[in-house]
Structure formats: structure tokens, C-alpha cells
Design an enzyme around this catalytic site. Sequence first.
Site, PDB file in Angstrom:
ATOM      1  N   ARG A  54     -12.692  16.701  -8.774  1.00 52.39           N
ATOM      2  CA  ARG A  54     -12.245  15.303  -8.720  1.00 52.39           C
ATOM      3  C   ARG A  54     -10.713  15.183  -8.704  1.00 52.39           C
ATOM      4  O   ARG A  54     -10.162  14.208  -8.204  1.00 52.39           O
ATOM      5  CB  ARG A  54     -12.826  14.537  -9.903  1.00 52.39           C
ATOM      6  CG  ARG A  54     -12.812  13.032  -9.714  1.00 52.39           C
ATOM      7  CD  ARG A  54     -13.617  12.321 -10.787  1.00 52.39           C
ATOM      8  NE  ARG A  54     -13.088  12.605 -12.100  1.00 52.39           N
ATOM      9  CZ  ARG A  54     -13.842  12.859 -13.190  1.00 52.39           C
ATOM     10  NH1 ARG A  54     -15.152  12.867 -13.113  1.00 52.39           N
ATOM     11  NH2 ARG A  54     -13.272  13.119 -14.351  1.00 52.39           N
ATOM     12  N   TYR A 107      -1.745  -7.109   3.548  1.00 52.46           N
ATOM     13  CA  TYR A 107      -3.078  -6.762   4.062  1.00 52.46           C
ATOM     14  C   TYR A 107      -4.125  -7.547   3.268  1.00 52.46           C
ATOM     15  O   TYR A 107      -4.117  -7.500   2.027  1.00 52.46           O
ATOM     16  CB  TYR A 107      -3.236  -5.247   3.883  1.00 52.46           C
ATOM     17  CG  TYR A 107      -4.549  -4.656   4.244  1.00 52.46           C
ATOM     18  CD1 TYR A 107      -5.010  -4.686   5.564  1.00 52.46           C
ATOM     19  CD2 TYR A 107      -5.345  -4.025   3.288  1.00 52.46           C
ATOM     20  CE1 TYR A 107      -6.223  -4.108   5.902  1.00 52.46           C
ATOM     21  CE2 TYR A 107      -6.553  -3.438   3.619  1.00 52.46           C
ATOM     22  CZ  TYR A 107      -6.990  -3.493   4.927  1.00 52.46           C
ATOM     23  OH  TYR A 107      -8.192  -2.915   5.252  1.00 52.46           O
ATOM     24  N   ASP A 179       3.401  -0.784   0.756  1.00 51.03           N
ATOM     25  CA  ASP A 179       2.389  -0.319   1.697  1.00 51.03           C
ATOM     26  C   ASP A 179       3.155   0.043   2.973  1.00 51.03           C
ATOM     27  O   ASP A 179       3.644  -0.829   3.684  1.00 51.03           O
ATOM     28  CB  ASP A 179       1.357  -1.428   1.934  1.00 51.03           C
ATOM     29  CG  ASP A 179       0.223  -0.992   2.861  1.00 51.03           C
ATOM     30  OD1 ASP A 179       0.453  -0.127   3.720  1.00 51.03           O
ATOM     31  OD2 ASP A 179      -0.880  -1.552   2.729  1.00 51.03           O
ATOM     32  N   LYS A 204      -5.353   5.324   9.151  1.00 48.56           N
ATOM     33  CA  LYS A 204      -4.742   4.852  10.395  1.00 48.56           C
ATOM     34  C   LYS A 204      -4.085   6.023  11.130  1.00 48.56           C
ATOM     35  O   LYS A 204      -4.768   6.822  11.713  1.00 48.56           O
ATOM     36  CB  LYS A 204      -3.752   3.718  10.092  1.00 48.56           C
ATOM     37  CG  LYS A 204      -4.349   2.625   9.177  1.00 48.56           C
ATOM     38  CD  LYS A 204      -5.411   1.804   9.869  1.00 48.56           C
ATOM     39  CE  LYS A 204      -6.262   0.937   8.938  1.00 48.56           C
ATOM     40  NZ  LYS A 204      -5.584  -0.018   8.129  1.00 48.56           N
TER      41      LYS A 204
HETATM   42  C1  LIG Z   1      -6.124  -0.577   6.905  1.00 47.87           C
HETATM   43  C2  LIG Z   1      -5.044  -0.889   5.962  1.00 47.87           C
HETATM   44  C3  LIG Z   1      -5.201  -0.629   4.597  1.00 47.87           C
HETATM   45  C4  LIG Z   1      -6.484  -0.122   4.013  1.00 47.87           C
HETATM   46  O1  LIG Z   1      -6.837   1.159   4.423  1.00 47.87           O
HETATM   47  P1  LIG Z   1      -8.356   1.639   4.361  1.00 47.87           P
HETATM   48  O2  LIG Z   1      -8.259   3.106   4.496  1.00 47.87           O
HETATM   49  O3  LIG Z   1      -9.056   0.943   5.479  1.00 47.87           O
HETATM   50  O4  LIG Z   1      -8.904   1.226   3.026  1.00 47.87           O
HETATM   51  C5  LIG Z   1      -4.134  -0.890   3.769  1.00 47.87           C
HETATM   52  N1  LIG Z   1      -2.984  -1.393   4.247  1.00 47.87           N
HETATM   53  C6  LIG Z   1      -2.798  -1.653   5.543  1.00 47.87           C
HETATM   54  C7  LIG Z   1      -1.489  -2.204   5.995  1.00 47.87           C
HETATM   55  C8  LIG Z   1      -3.825  -1.428   6.436  1.00 47.87           C
HETATM   56  O5  LIG Z   1      -3.646  -1.734   7.725  1.00 47.87           O
END
Ligand SMILES: *Cc1c(COP(=O)(O)O)cnc(C)c1O
Length: 388
Positions: A54, A107, A179, A204
Amino acid sequence: MKKDTLIVHAGRHPEDQHGAVNPPVYHVSTVTYPTVAALEAGAKKPFEGVRYGRYGTPTTFALEEAVAALEGGWRSIATSSGLGAIAGALVAYLKAGDHLLMVDTVYHPTRKFCDGMLARFGVETTYYDPRIGVGIDGLMRPNTRVVFCEAPGSLTFEMQDIPAIAQVARERGVVTMMDNTWGTPLFFKPFAHGVDVSIQAATKYIVGHADAMLGLITTTEEHWANVKAAVAAFGYSAGSEECYLGHRGLRTLSVRLRQHQETGLRLAEWLAARPEVAAVMHPALPDDPGHALWKRDFEGACGLFGVTLKPTSKAAVDAFLDGLEYFALGYSWGGYESLIIPTSGQVVRTATRWEPAGPTLRIHAGLEDIEDLKADLEEGFARLRAAR
Ligand SMILES: *Cc1c(COP(=O)(O)O)cnc(C)c1O
């Protein structure tokens, strides 16, 4: 080491893996110790000495090491998704009675986490205008613990003055989180701009092939143990298979991004000149309101941007979207393929006003040939005109 050399070599130790170029996928729950003495020594070093699946596997550690080096942070923590990384980072600092400053253009699932989970646990969130800059000082309270940034903003692409916000936060002893998914570890260096905790939805561009969910939290040395403890307490660990895919995707991030950037910019310019388009939201375009900040702080742009169409019916927009051959309708982004989604009615803002001139779209420019992409959109515009 230059950026493109670092991306090939960071976190790679073939000598530890029988010479294999990539670390294997370690399927691990139990990690055994040779002696009682080793077991007891491990217990004295939380998360590093205590070895258990973990807390990560050698596959996880290779990915974490590479991403930390690229973002310019101290260490990284892999999580099961980008949203898991955001939740894990926030709960590392917030407790009942605390106050959180959250950018209004965040987001949307992050907003839902704040308004739902965090509110339920007694944390109050104030949303702020992404353009606030040093004005963030006026929103600080004695119980403010975290300022959370995201630039450019989700769906609407407003830029933020990250160094100005981070400076105010630092003076007040408040943690700055960001982020950094759009900027990726290559195009924005959060730690060089005052951020304490940086988040990547690795789902992404890091994974880059639309085939795994993965998050990463990178921190300064001061913040790592606190965030790691929270992520470990919730059990938000990433699977080894996903870490392997993230690690593999990362190695080609630089060359992929060069093409995403180029195609995205050229498509954005082409769209801005179309008679059906009212505006394009892309901070790398010189007339974008956030362009000066982007130019000052970012080293590039990814392939994700927004488009506002001139007023037209929903049926016309649907006709435009439904027949597209290369732009698939789908959430997420950062894979090699082009995507498009309608964003009208999906933009929630509470501290600012969002009043686009017409229907809005979000485009992810993939790695296809741009002439094919333009032809696809061109045919879409013909369907839009016929349907309106
Ligand atoms: C997609 C996204 C997330 C979340 O990511 P996941 O892996 O889908 O949980 C967070 N922040 C931004 C800016 C995103 O585009």
C-alpha cells in the site's frame, strides 16, 4: 541535465532490474524482512522503513522519483487517480474549523469534494476569482490553512498569478497547492513559483494513452511526510500496473507535448478566424486575457483549450459534434487522440460570472495530422450552418 535528457533518465535504475530499461510491474502486497532486527528498524521509519504494498512498490517509486525530478519538487506520492491526489493533499492539512481558499475555476469534481466531503467534516471553503493576485490577502482569515490554485482554469482557461498568491500565502503561513495538470511537469515549474504541494492528474498527459487512472502529489521537503501520512491513512495507493503505464508514458511526454502544443495552437488560431466562432480560450494566443501571465511563467502550452461559438441553437451544435470523425466525444484528455465536448451548462462559478457569447466547447488536440482535423471541423461547421 537539460529537460529532455532528464525525462529519459530520471528515476531509471536498470542496474537494479537485471539491466531492463524499464522497471517491471511489481505485484506486491507483502514485503518480507530477513530478520527481526530489520523488521524493528523498519518500524522506526514510517513509510520508508515499513515496507508494504500500500505504501508503494519499486514500480511506484521509479515513477515518483522521475516526476519529482521533472516538477522540481523533493518527492512525489502516487495515488489511484488525479482526484485522489487532490483529496489526499487537501485532507493532509484541513481539519474541522479550518478555512480553505479555492479558485473559482477549479476542476468541477474538486469543487464537489469541497462542498460535499470537506463541508461535512466542518471545513469552510471560499471561492476566489482566478485573477485575484495579491488581492488574495483580503480573503485570508486566521483559520485559513490552504490556498488552492489551478491555472489555466478548467473549461474556461483563466490564468492565475501563482507567484503573487504563493508569496502572500507564505507570509501568512498558509500552504499553497496547485493542480498543475494542464502545465504538466514540463511546462510549469510549480516549486520555482512558490507552490508547496503540486498535483498532477497523471491520467492525462503523463499516462498519455487514455488507458489508466493515476494521480501524483509532489511536495517540497518540508511537506512530504505530512501528505504521505494522509494518503497512507486513507489508503489511496496507486496500482503497480498503472504506475508502470505512467512511467512508460512519461518518457515520451516531451515529444508528444511538442506536437499537442503545435496542433492545439494552430487549431486555436484557425478556429479564432472562423465566422462561426466568437472567441477562443487559449492562454498562448497573444490576445488572450491571460497571455502575459502565461508568457511570464509557462514554458509551453498543452493541447487543451476552449471555444465559444457565436449564438446558435443546441440542435446546430449537436449536428456539428455528432458527425465528427476524428474528434471523439469524451471526458478526460491528454491521450494521443483528439477529443471534443460541449461545455455549455457545465461551468459552475460562484465567485465570478461566466457569461459566454454563445455555446461553448472544449477541444483536446491529439496527434493526428492537422489537415485532417481541420477538414473534420470544416465539415462540422457545414452541418452547423445547415442545421441552424
Ligand atoms: C481530470 C482532471 C483531474 C482528475 O483526474 P482523474 O485522474 O480523472 O481523477 C484533476 N484535475 C484536472 C485539472 C483534471 O483535468
